[in-house]
Design an enzyme around this catalytic site. Structure first.
Site, short mmCIF file in Angstrom:
data_model
loop_
_atom_site.label_atom_id
_atom_site.label_comp_id
_atom_site.label_asym_id
_atom_site.label_seq_id
_atom_site.Cartn_x
_atom_site.Cartn_y
_atom_site.Cartn_z
N TRP A 1 0.81 -1.36 -0.04
CA TRP A 1 -0.36 0.48 0.06
C TRP A 1 1.09 1.35 0.01
O TRP A 1 0.25 1.89 -0.32
CB TRP A 1 -1.01 -0.19 1.21
N ASP B 1 -2.32 7.28 6.14
CA ASP B 1 -3.03 5.81 5.22
C ASP B 1 -3.24 4.51 6.61
O ASP B 1 -2.07 4.11 6.55
CB ASP B 1 -2.43 5.04 4.41
N LYS C 1 -11.88 -1.64 7.08
CA LYS C 1 -11.36 -2.25 7.81
C LYS C 1 -11.74 -2.42 9.21
O LYS C 1 -12.33 -3.22 10.05
CB LYS C 1 -9.83 -2.41 7.52
#
Ligand SMILES: *Cc1c(COP(=O)(O)O)cnc(C)c1O
Length: 360
Positions: A102, A169, A193
């Site tokens: 990511w 993030d 999530k």
């Protein structure tokens, strides 16, 4: 319905009571005899959902007044691009830490916007650790980090001391531990999530730092425009925002972030204790950087894979296969996963050990 222990990495487990309330609102929302998803987003009841969701984020993370809370579309993946677009000045630079898939994607998108420098990386060792003690240039516009690396199972034990504002993030660990929001220019997190269904992304933006890039920003990518329109510039993803609001309310009633942090620590301790104790398993990451959200581990001897897989499936455990890029196993222990589910997995690992030793 049969009880399933849901360790999915994302989208992932949500509290049962949230799913129940959400399903009711799809049929009859607020006793309006209308569905939440068939009425105007400008209606009083839907505007109230947006406001409540924003207020819960503010309350749960102690978000200061100079930050705004937005629920946008495009996923954290669009956030990779808009972060740089909104905070990286035309002739400035931003610095990034590469801690895995990511983070790499965040770097790739930001490079389309401007000058990016990667100041640290753990790629040399399969992203098994979090780089530390790296130099952060004081003239950078921001430092970008990925606080929890969902795929590899690492997490910053501490946020780096930075001379410049941080953009983070936090897709896979937001609301799992306290955050000092004023260290950040911006925090973003896909809902799916720790918060709700896929379809919305939370942005917590420092508005004092906006409007300094010297660029023209397309409307849908412009945080300032979304702030001006109170996160309703266009039709917002009403259903994911509603479910996120329910989850945040559930978290508040549980005692908020400090309470869930304790529970998460307990779950992670139980999981890693078994990985370390059981001679048939080995943890993937550096011990000090282990994620409390995603525990990654491997079989010492892969010839036992078939037996182990059949045993956990039989025990009602779901979603512990590792990411397709890493293999092995990954037990995701997000906020809504009960300790009881970790205990069920630990029990299977112990029974597996017994079976293998009888066979030997
Ligand atoms: C899942 C995940 C993403 C991707 O989020 P999308 O909402 O699918 O774009 C980004 N970063 C991290 C850390 C993730 O875990």
């Amino acid at each position: 319905m049969k009880k399933v222990h849901n360790f999915s990495a994302g989208p992932c487990i949500l509290p049962q009571e949230v799913l129940k309330k959400a399903s009711e609102a799809v049929v009859n929302f607020d006793d309006l005899n209308l569905s939440l998803i068939e009425i105007s987003h400008r209606s009083k009841n839907v505007v109230a959902v947006m406001e409540k969701a924003q207020n819960l984020v503010r309350e749960l993370l102690n978000v200061p007044a100079n930050y705004e809370i937005l629920f946008l579309q495009g996923g954290a993946s669009l956030g990779f691009y808009t972060a740089a677009l909104n905070y990286l000045s035309k002739d400035g630079k931003a610095v990034y830490v590469n801690t895995g898939t990511w983070a790499k994607k965040a770097i790739k998108e930001a490079k389309l916007v401007g000058n990016i420098e990667v100041v640290a990386s753990s790629e040399d060792d399969g992203f098994k650790y979090i780089p530390k003690g790296f130099n952060i240039p004081a003239d950078a516009d921001f430092l970008h980090i990925t606080t929890n690396n969902t795929i590899y199972g690492t997490q910053y034990p501490e946020i780096p001391k930075s001379p410049v504002p941080i953009i983070a993030d936090m897709s896979s660990d937001i609301f799992s531990r306290p955050v000092n929001v004023s260290d950040y220019a911006m925090i973003y997190a896909g809902a799916q999530k720790n918060m709700g269904p896929a379809g919305t992304t939370l942005f917590i933006v420092n508005k004092d730092l906006l409007g300094k890039t010297g660029r023209t920003i397309p409307s849908m990518l412009d945080y300032q425009l979304h702030i001006d329109k109170e996160s309703m510039y266009n039709t917002p993803p009403v259903f994911p925002i509603y479910v996120s609001m329910l989850t945040l309310d559930w978290l508040k009633n549980l005692g908020g972030v400090p309470a869930i942090e304790k529970i998460n620590a307990e779950k992670a301790a139980a999981m890693y204790a078994e990985i370390d104790r059981n001679p048939l398993f080995v943890g993937y990451t550096a011990v000090e950087d282990r994620s409390k959200m995603n525990a990654t581990f491997n079989l010492v001897d892969d010839t036992h894979k078939e037996l182990f897989d059949s045993m956990w499936k039989e025990a009602g455990i779901s979603g512990i296969n590792g990411h397709r890029s890493v293999g092995g196993y990954r037990a995701s222990m997000y906020n809504a996963l009960p300790l009881e589910s970790v205990q069920a997995l630990v029990k299977v690992m112990q029974e597996f050990e017994e079976k293998v030793s009888v066979k030997a």
